[in-house]
Design a protein around this motif. Structure first.
Motif, PDB file in Angstrom:
ATOM      1  N   TRP A 139       0.650  -1.169   0.094  1.00 13.46           N
ATOM      2  CA  TRP A 139      -0.081   0.053   0.021  1.00 13.46           C
ATOM      3  C   TRP A 139       0.955   1.451   0.124  1.00 13.46           C
ATOM      4  O   TRP A 139       0.508   2.221  -0.320  1.00 13.46           O
ATOM      5  N   LEU A 140       2.026   1.209   0.579  1.00 11.77           N
ATOM      6  CA  LEU A 140       3.079   2.465   0.744  1.00 11.77           C
ATOM      7  C   LEU A 140       4.268   2.015  -0.082  1.00 11.77           C
ATOM      8  O   LEU A 140       4.889   1.227   0.174  1.00 11.77           O
ATOM      9  N   PRO A 141       4.690   2.896  -0.934  1.00 15.85           N
ATOM     10  CA  PRO A 141       5.960   2.575  -1.626  1.00 15.85           C
ATOM     11  C   PRO A 141       7.208   2.703  -0.743  1.00 15.85           C
ATOM     12  O   PRO A 141       8.158   1.954  -0.875  1.00 15.85           O
ATOM     13  N   THR A 147       6.857   7.505   8.722  1.00 15.15           N
ATOM     14  CA  THR A 147       7.017   7.327  10.229  1.00 15.15           C
ATOM     15  C   THR A 147       7.182   8.547  10.904  1.00 15.15           C
ATOM     16  O   THR A 147       7.890   9.473  10.407  1.00 15.15           O
ATOM     17  N   ILE A 148       6.870   8.524  11.994  1.00 16.05           N
ATOM     18  CA  ILE A 148       6.778   9.758  13.266  1.00 16.05           C
ATOM     19  C   ILE A 148       6.426  10.986  12.602  1.00 16.05           C
ATOM     20  O   ILE A 148       7.148  12.037  12.700  1.00 16.05           O
ATOM     21  N   ARG A 149       5.109  11.120  11.873  1.00 13.82           N
ATOM     22  CA  ARG A 149       4.551  12.246  11.243  1.00 13.82           C
ATOM     23  C   ARG A 149       3.001  12.355  11.760  1.00 13.82           C
ATOM     24  O   ARG A 149       2.453  11.165  11.521  1.00 13.82           O
ATOM     25  N   PRO A 150       2.471  13.337  12.209  1.00 18.32           N
ATOM     26  CA  PRO A 150       1.013  13.188  12.658  1.00 18.32           C
ATOM     27  C   PRO A 150       0.453  13.107  11.154  1.00 18.32           C
ATOM     28  O   PRO A 150       0.865  14.055  10.106  1.00 18.32           O
ATOM     29  N   LEU A 151      -0.608  12.326  11.101  1.00 16.68           N
ATOM     30  CA  LEU A 151      -1.425  11.992  10.009  1.00 16.68           C
ATOM     31  C   LEU A 151      -2.742  12.292  10.256  1.00 16.68           C
ATOM     32  O   LEU A 151      -3.149  12.311  11.438  1.00 16.68           O
ATOM     33  N   VAL A 152      -3.593  12.377   9.007  1.00 15.97           N
ATOM     34  CA  VAL A 152      -4.960  12.487   9.017  1.00 15.97           C
ATOM     35  C   VAL A 152      -5.918  13.886   9.424  1.00 15.97           C
ATOM     36  O   VAL A 152      -6.485  14.181   8.599  1.00 15.97           O
ATOM     37  N   SER A 153      -5.512  14.337  10.543  1.00 18.57           N
ATOM     38  CA  SER A 153      -6.452  15.437  11.114  1.00 18.57           C
ATOM     39  C   SER A 153      -6.540  16.641  10.005  1.00 18.57           C
ATOM     40  O   SER A 153      -7.507  17.136  10.026  1.00 18.57           O
ATOM     41  N   ILE A 161     -11.918   8.379   7.343  1.00 13.73           N
ATOM     42  CA  ILE A 161     -10.935   7.734   7.898  1.00 13.73           C
ATOM     43  C   ILE A 161     -11.283   7.503   9.399  1.00 13.73           C
ATOM     44  O   ILE A 161     -11.363   6.270   9.999  1.00 13.73           O
ATOM     45  N   ASP A 162     -11.736   8.444  10.125  1.00  9.98           N
ATOM     46  CA  ASP A 162     -12.111   8.346  11.357  1.00  9.98           C
ATOM     47  C   ASP A 162     -13.391   7.607  11.614  1.00  9.98           C
ATOM     48  O   ASP A 162     -13.584   6.535  12.328  1.00  9.98           O
ATOM     49  N   GLY A 163     -14.338   7.643  10.793  1.00 10.26           N
ATOM     50  CA  GLY A 163     -15.271   6.786  10.557  1.00 10.26           C
ATOM     51  C   GLY A 163     -15.261   5.516  10.557  1.00 10.26           C
ATOM     52  O   GLY A 163     -15.759   4.600  11.128  1.00 10.26           O
ATOM     53  N   LEU A 164     -14.306   5.034   9.590  1.00 10.86           N
ATOM     54  CA  LEU A 164     -14.315   3.629   9.439  1.00 10.86           C
ATOM     55  C   LEU A 164     -13.277   3.041  10.497  1.00 10.86           C
ATOM     56  O   LEU A 164     -13.795   1.759  10.960  1.00 10.86           O
ATOM     57  N   LEU A 182     -11.874  -8.219   3.322  1.00 12.71           N
ATOM     58  CA  LEU A 182     -12.678  -6.919   3.006  1.00 12.71           C
ATOM     59  C   LEU A 182     -12.228  -5.654   3.941  1.00 12.71           C
ATOM     60  O   LEU A 182     -11.623  -4.667   3.567  1.00 12.71           O
ATOM     61  N   VAL A 183     -12.266  -5.811   5.261  1.00 13.34           N
ATOM     62  CA  VAL A 183     -11.808  -4.814   6.136  1.00 13.34           C
ATOM     63  C   VAL A 183     -10.037  -4.376   6.013  1.00 13.34           C
ATOM     64  O   VAL A 183      -9.917  -3.350   6.367  1.00 13.34           O
ATOM     65  N   SER A 184      -9.325  -5.499   5.795  1.00 13.53           N
ATOM     66  CA  SER A 184      -7.950  -5.517   5.790  1.00 13.53           C
ATOM     67  C   SER A 184      -7.905  -4.313   4.573  1.00 13.53           C
ATOM     68  O   SER A 184      -6.963  -3.730   4.619  1.00 13.53           O
ATOM     69  N   ASP A 185      -8.535  -4.569   3.515  1.00 14.52           N
ATOM     70  CA  ASP A 185      -8.398  -3.971   2.470  1.00 14.52           C
ATOM     71  C   ASP A 185      -8.417  -2.318   2.575  1.00 14.52           C
ATOM     72  O   ASP A 185      -8.115  -1.439   2.019  1.00 14.52           O
ATOM     73  N   GLN A 186      -9.615  -2.258   3.388  1.00 17.91           N
ATOM     74  CA  GLN A 186      -9.940  -1.002   3.534  1.00 17.91           C
ATOM     75  C   GLN A 186      -9.066  -0.221   4.503  1.00 17.91           C
ATOM     76  O   GLN A 186      -8.772   1.015   4.475  1.00 17.91           O
ATOM     77  N   LEU A 187      -8.436  -1.077   5.495  1.00 13.67           N
ATOM     78  CA  LEU A 187      -7.524  -0.281   6.394  1.00 13.67           C
ATOM     79  C   LEU A 187      -6.050  -0.011   5.530  1.00 13.67           C
ATOM     80  O   LEU A 187      -5.420   1.043   5.321  1.00 13.67           O
ATOM     81  N   GLY A 188      -5.877  -0.992   4.269  1.00 11.76           N
ATOM     82  CA  GLY A 188      -4.887  -0.570   3.541  1.00 11.76           C
ATOM     83  C   GLY A 188      -5.302   0.790   2.834  1.00 11.76           C
ATOM     84  O   GLY A 188      -4.341   1.439   2.586  1.00 11.76           O
ATOM     85  N   GLY A 189      -6.242   0.893   2.352  1.00 13.80           N
ATOM     86  CA  GLY A 189      -6.554   2.242   1.674  1.00 13.80           C
ATOM     87  C   GLY A 189      -6.756   3.228   2.322  1.00 13.80           C
ATOM     88  O   GLY A 189      -6.173   4.331   2.030  1.00 13.80           O
ATOM     89  N   CYS A 190      -6.985   3.168   3.704  1.00 19.74           N
ATOM     90  CA  CYS A 190      -6.813   4.365   4.691  1.00 19.74           C
ATOM     91  C   CYS A 190      -5.639   4.714   4.648  1.00 19.74           C
ATOM     92  O   CYS A 190      -5.186   5.913   4.754  1.00 19.74           O
ATOM     93  N   LEU A 191      -4.525   3.669   4.933  1.00 23.18           N
ATOM     94  CA  LEU A 191      -3.331   3.997   5.088  1.00 23.18           C
ATOM     95  C   LEU A 191      -2.574   4.784   4.043  1.00 23.18           C
ATOM     96  O   LEU A 191      -2.055   5.774   4.075  1.00 23.18           O
ATOM     97  N   ALA A 192      -2.967   4.204   2.849  1.00 24.18           N
ATOM     98  CA  ALA A 192      -2.389   4.968   1.549  1.00 24.18           C
ATOM     99  C   ALA A 192      -3.004   6.682   1.385  1.00 24.18           C
ATOM    100  O   ALA A 192      -2.427   7.430   1.151  1.00 24.18           O
ATOM    101  N   LEU A 193      -4.380   6.670   2.036  1.00 22.17           N
ATOM    102  CA  LEU A 193      -5.007   8.142   1.910  1.00 22.17           C
ATOM    103  C   LEU A 193      -4.025   8.940   2.858  1.00 22.17           C
ATOM    104  O   LEU A 193      -3.900  10.084   2.773  1.00 22.17           O
ATOM    105  N   MET A 194      -3.836   8.368   4.121  1.00 24.72           N
ATOM    106  CA  MET A 194      -3.334   9.082   5.208  1.00 24.72           C
ATOM    107  C   MET A 194      -1.875   9.669   4.660  1.00 24.72           C
ATOM    108  O   MET A 194      -1.446  10.665   5.288  1.00 24.72           O
ATOM    109  N   CYS A 195      -1.283   8.727   3.960  1.00 25.31           N
ATOM    110  CA  CYS A 195       0.184   9.121   3.560  1.00 25.31           C
ATOM    111  C   CYS A 195       0.227   9.773   2.329  1.00 25.31           C
ATOM    112  O   CYS A 195       1.397   9.637   1.549  1.00 25.31           O
ATOM    113  N   GLU A 196      -0.867  10.191   1.516  1.00 27.34           N
ATOM    114  CA  GLU A 196      -0.686  10.623   0.308  1.00 27.34           C
ATOM    115  C   GLU A 196       0.085  11.742  -0.102  1.00 27.34           C
ATOM    116  O   GLU A 196       0.267  12.670   0.449  1.00 27.34           O
TER     117      GLU A 196
END
Length: 317
Positions: A139-141, A147-153, A161-164, A182-196
């Motif tokens: 999911w992440l290249p 790492t060690i960077r605030p994400l999401v807010s 992401i918060d809702g999921l 299904l859920v693990s794929d959703q988590l992977g997608g969340c992670l990719a969006l967080m670190c976009e």
């Protein structure tokens, strides 16, 4: 469906024995860290954990803690990253000379192959998601660059992401089984969006290319004709260079594709929605040309045949 859950609480124990119990359970079932607290007599903590495919999701509530993860003497430990998401309170983490503080609604990624420390507020609620390196790199290249960077807010994806995460967290706390793949794929997608866009400047060409190929494996695993030659042609490289990329990462393209396919078969075996399908039908749906080969690989990976695995799930589901 998702794997068995685990619940630990200090509610039935008081004083120092409560903290000692907590410390031992955290080390055994969450992560190998040493914890100290301001007041062992007053400490309170609770966590719910559930394995969701390759991912381990934990919902944690605890009074103030300080943690130290020391990698010395842990040779051979599984390569893993953790994502921490704060529901309330805050946490300050340090790793590789970098420090970040998370407040409610923020997340952070950190590596388990390197030392880290953390301090939490007087009371905090969080989600801790353990992510094997082989899984996260689909999911992440370059996970290390995130790492060690605030994400999401501040992300446009924050509310979704918060809702999921809260929906998954509620299910874990209530002991509700989840459709793991299904859920693990959703988590992977969340992670990719967080670190976009985060790793674009720090990631090498080779890491980016390996990431793109892993996404191809994830997206097209069901194609029985997804051979190394087809993958190499799709990405404009030679088959030899394709094998070199994966060898440098300590794996092989065949092994990674087989792991993805086996995880999908396991998810289908666990999911009641697929009970009408035979194991052979699942094999073909997940890219295996030979159901017998699937059975051998599945038994080697999970310790039992697909049929036995399905019967066990039906018995305890």
């Amino acid at each position: 469906m998702s794997g068995p859950g685990y619940h630990v609480s200090t509610a039935s124990t008081e004083g120092i024995p409560a903290f000692d119990h907590w410390h031992g359970q955290v080390q055994a079932h969450l992560t190998p860290i040493d914890i100290c607290v301001p007041d062992r007599q007053q400490f309170r903590g609770e966590f719910h954990r559930q394995d969701i495919g390759d991912v381990q999701f934990s919902a944690i509530t605890a009074t103030s803690q300080q943690g130290v993860h020391d990698t010395s003497g842990r040779h051979g430990a599984p390569a893993r990253f953790d994502l921490v998401y704060m529901r309330s309170g805050n946490i300050t983490m340090r790793q590789n000379g970098r420090e970040a503080t998370l407040d409610a609604g923020q997340a952070m990624l950190f590596s388990h192959l390197e030392d880290f420390t953390f301090v939490t507020s007087a009371l905090s609620e969080s989600y801790l998601i353990a992510l094997p390196s082989a899984w996260i790199e689909r999911w992440l290249p370059d996970p290390h660059a995130c790492t060690i960077r605030p994400l999401v807010s501040n992300s446009r994806w924050g509310p979704a992401i918060d809702g999921l995460l809260r929906s998954i967290g509620s299910a874990v706390e209530e002991g509700v089984a989840l459709p793991s793949h299904l859920v693990s794929d959703q988590l992977g997608g969340c992670l990719a969006l967080m670190c976009e866009g985060m790793a674009s400047e720090e990631t090498t060409h080779r890491r980016r290319l390996l990431h793109q190929i892993r996404r191809t494996l994830t997206n097209y695993f069901a194609d029985p004709d997804l051979t190394p030659a087809a993958i190499a042609a799709q990405h404009g490289i030679s088959v030899r260079y394709l094998h070199t990329l994966f060898a440098a990462a300590g794996t092989s393209v065949g092994r990674e594709l087989r792991t993805i396919r086996l995880a999908r078969v396991r998810g289908m075996l666990e999911d009641p929605a697929y009970r009408s399908l035979t194991v052979s039908e699942m094999a073909y749906a997940c890219g295996f040309n030979d159901p017998g080969y699937l059975a051998r690989c599945f038994a080697q990976e999970f310790g039992q045949s697909p049929t036995a695995f399905r019967k066990g799930g039906e018995r305890f589901g």
